[in-house]
Design an enzyme around this catalytic site. Sequence first.
Site, PDB file in Angstrom:
ATOM      1  N   GLN A 107      46.360  36.272 -15.598  1.00 19.17           N
ATOM      2  CA  GLN A 107      46.051  36.349 -14.029  1.00 19.17           C
ATOM      3  C   GLN A 107      47.383  36.343 -13.112  1.00 19.17           C
ATOM      4  O   GLN A 107      47.426  37.068 -11.996  1.00 19.17           O
ATOM      5  CB  GLN A 107      45.229  35.134 -13.797  1.00 19.17           C
ATOM      6  CG  GLN A 107      44.784  34.944 -12.202  1.00 19.17           C
ATOM      7  CD  GLN A 107      44.135  33.664 -12.238  1.00 19.17           C
ATOM      8  OE1 GLN A 107      43.064  33.419 -12.597  1.00 19.17           O
ATOM      9  NE2 GLN A 107      44.374  32.615 -11.388  1.00 19.17           N
ATOM     10  N   VAL A 327      46.779  23.212  -9.367  1.00 19.35           N
ATOM     11  CA  VAL A 327      45.680  24.080 -10.068  1.00 19.35           C
ATOM     12  C   VAL A 327      46.354  25.349  -9.698  1.00 19.35           C
ATOM     13  O   VAL A 327      47.018  25.883  -8.741  1.00 19.35           O
ATOM     14  CB  VAL A 327      44.419  24.037  -9.306  1.00 19.35           C
ATOM     15  CG1 VAL A 327      43.359  24.835 -10.094  1.00 19.35           C
ATOM     16  CG2 VAL A 327      43.897  22.704  -9.555  1.00 19.35           C
ATOM     17  N   GLU A 328      46.224  26.653 -10.587  1.00 22.37           N
ATOM     18  CA  GLU A 328      46.525  27.593 -10.464  1.00 22.37           C
ATOM     19  C   GLU A 328      46.775  28.426  -9.006  1.00 22.37           C
ATOM     20  O   GLU A 328      47.270  29.290  -8.714  1.00 22.37           O
ATOM     21  CB  GLU A 328      46.306  28.607 -11.591  1.00 22.37           C
ATOM     22  CG  GLU A 328      44.819  28.777 -11.258  1.00 22.37           C
ATOM     23  CD  GLU A 328      44.029  29.316 -12.822  1.00 22.37           C
ATOM     24  OE1 GLU A 328      43.464  30.315 -12.914  1.00 22.37           O
ATOM     25  OE2 GLU A 328      44.184  28.311 -13.650  1.00 22.37           O
ATOM     26  N   SER A 329      45.687  28.162  -8.200  1.00 25.52           N
ATOM     27  CA  SER A 329      45.481  28.710  -6.929  1.00 25.52           C
ATOM     28  C   SER A 329      46.576  28.267  -6.065  1.00 25.52           C
ATOM     29  O   SER A 329      46.532  28.962  -5.090  1.00 25.52           O
ATOM     30  CB  SER A 329      43.961  28.122  -6.496  1.00 25.52           C
ATOM     31  OG  SER A 329      43.876  26.637  -6.316  1.00 25.52           O
TER      32      SER A 329
END
Length: 525
Positions: A107, A327-329
Site C-alpha cells: 500500500q 495508524v497507516e492512514s
Amino acid sequence: MLKANFVTAKEAAALVKDGQTICPVAMTLVSACESILKELEKSYLETGHPANLTLLHSCGQSDRKDGIQHLAHEGMVKRIIGSHWGLQPRWMEMIANSQVEAYCLPQGQIAQLYRSMACGLPGKMSKVGLGTFVDPRYEGGKMNDRTKPLEDIVDIIEYRGEEYMFYREVPIDVCLIRGTVCDEMGNLTTTEEAMKLEVLPAVLAAKRYGGKVIAQVKSVAETGTINPKDVTVPGVFIDAIVVCENPMEDHRQTSSWYFDPSYCGQLRVPQGAIPPAPFNERKFIARRACQEIYPGAVINLGTGIPNDMVGKVCNEEGISDDVMITVESGIYGGVQAGGIDFGIGQNLYAMIGHHEQMDYYNGAGVDLTFMGLGELDGEGNINSTKMGPRCTGAGGFIDITQNAKKVVFCGTFTAGEAKYEFKDGKLTILQEGKIRKMVSRVAQMSFNGPMAREKKQPVVVVTERAVLELTEDGVVLTEIAPGIDLQTQVLDMMDFQPIVSPDLKLMDAELFREDGPFGLKNSFT
C-alpha cells in the site's frame, strides 16, 4: 477570473473512456466518490462502457458494498493494481476466479509511487517487498492464474551492491478525488474528511501524464472565502467537479455515519464516553499483546484485532498518554475506530498524509507494530494476505512489518468456528477451530522469517492459548494459557515442532479479568 468546470455525476462518468487507467483516492469508504462511482457502474451496465479499464488504488476502498465495489464487473475492469481487498468481496471473488488481471503491491509503495510519478521519475526504488510474494523471484504480486503469465510490474535492481525493488510507473488517465468544499475557482478543501490521504500526489501524477482530475464535493463557496492553508488541491489542477446531490448517502464521512466532528479534529469527546471493548478471545489476545508495550513507544495498529482491540485496551488501561498510537492512514493518538471504519480515530493529536506516514514507517520504522496473523510456519514466515483462493491483499502490512523495530502478530491459534470459555483464571477450548494456522509452509510469503532472524528483528506471536517468539534458532514457545494442555492443545495442533522454552511460563492470570482494567498501568514505570 478562472472558473471551475461544474458537471453532473453522469457527465463526469462520461469523461472516463474505454481502456483508460483510473485512480480513485480513498481508504475504506473515507473520501470515496460515491456519486461518480455509481454513475460509472450504471453506465457500464446500461451501455457496456467504459470497459477494459485498469484500476489503480493504494488502499482498500469499500465497506463490503460500496466504493470501488461499483467497478467490480467482469469486462469493465481488465486489470486491477491495488493493495487490499479484505472489505471488497466482489473483487476477491473476481480475483479468485481469474476474471481480472490482478497485481497486489504494498500500500505505501503505491501511495509513494504517485509522488515519484508526479515529479517525473519512471518508478520508485525501495527495499520494501524483498523476500515477500511481491518480489518477482517469488510471485511478483500476481494474485491468480490469469496474471501469472503476464509481464512483471516490479523489478529487482542493484545499487551500490544492495538489492532493491523497483516499482514501475503506472500512467494515470483519470484521478478521482473527494473534498468537503471547493470555491468557484475549484480550490478544494478536505476539512471534514477523516483522513488526509495522498490526494495531491495522485492529482499531480495524473497531471504529469496529461490525465484528468475529477472531484466530488459537498458544497461550493465564494472564491476568496477559503483560507489558502485549508486548500488541499488548487483548482487549476481539477478538470471537473461534481457537487454531491445526496450527501447523506453518497458523501458520508465514513461507512457507519454521515458526519462526526470528533473524527476530523473539530471536536474532542470525553474519554469516558468511549465504551470499553467486550471481553472475549480477541480482547484477551489484545491484552497479552499490550504487555509488549513500553512507555514512550510509537505504535502502529494493523487491521483486525490490533486496530479493533489494542487501542481500546490502551484506553481502558490508562496508558494512551504514555505511548503514541499511529495508524497507516496518518493518524496519531486517540482511540481508533475499527472494522469497516478502519484508519480513523477520535481525539487525535495529529493527522498527516498517508504517503507521509509511509515515509516514517519505511524509513525510521515504528517502534512496535501489532499485526493480524493468518499462518505461521517453522521458519517464522507469516501469511496474512491470501487464505486459500481468498485474496485479502497486503495493505500496509509489508511496508510496516519489514521496517518495524519489533513486530507483534495477533490472532487465534486456529480458525473457523472455535469457541472458548475464560473462567476462574483459566482458558477452556469448548470447540476447536477447523483450520490450522501453524502450518508446515505458509501459502503466501507476507513476512519473511529468515530475513527477520538474520537482522535480529524481534517478533512475537500472541494467541489465546500460546505465545511464540522468533529467535535465531527458530520459533520458540514461551507461554501457554492456564487450563491449556501443552501436548494436545498446542503441540498436536501444529504442523511443525517449535522449540519449547525450558522456561515455559503461564500467561498472567490478570488477563482473564472480565471487568475493568487488568493492571497494565502498574507495569509502566
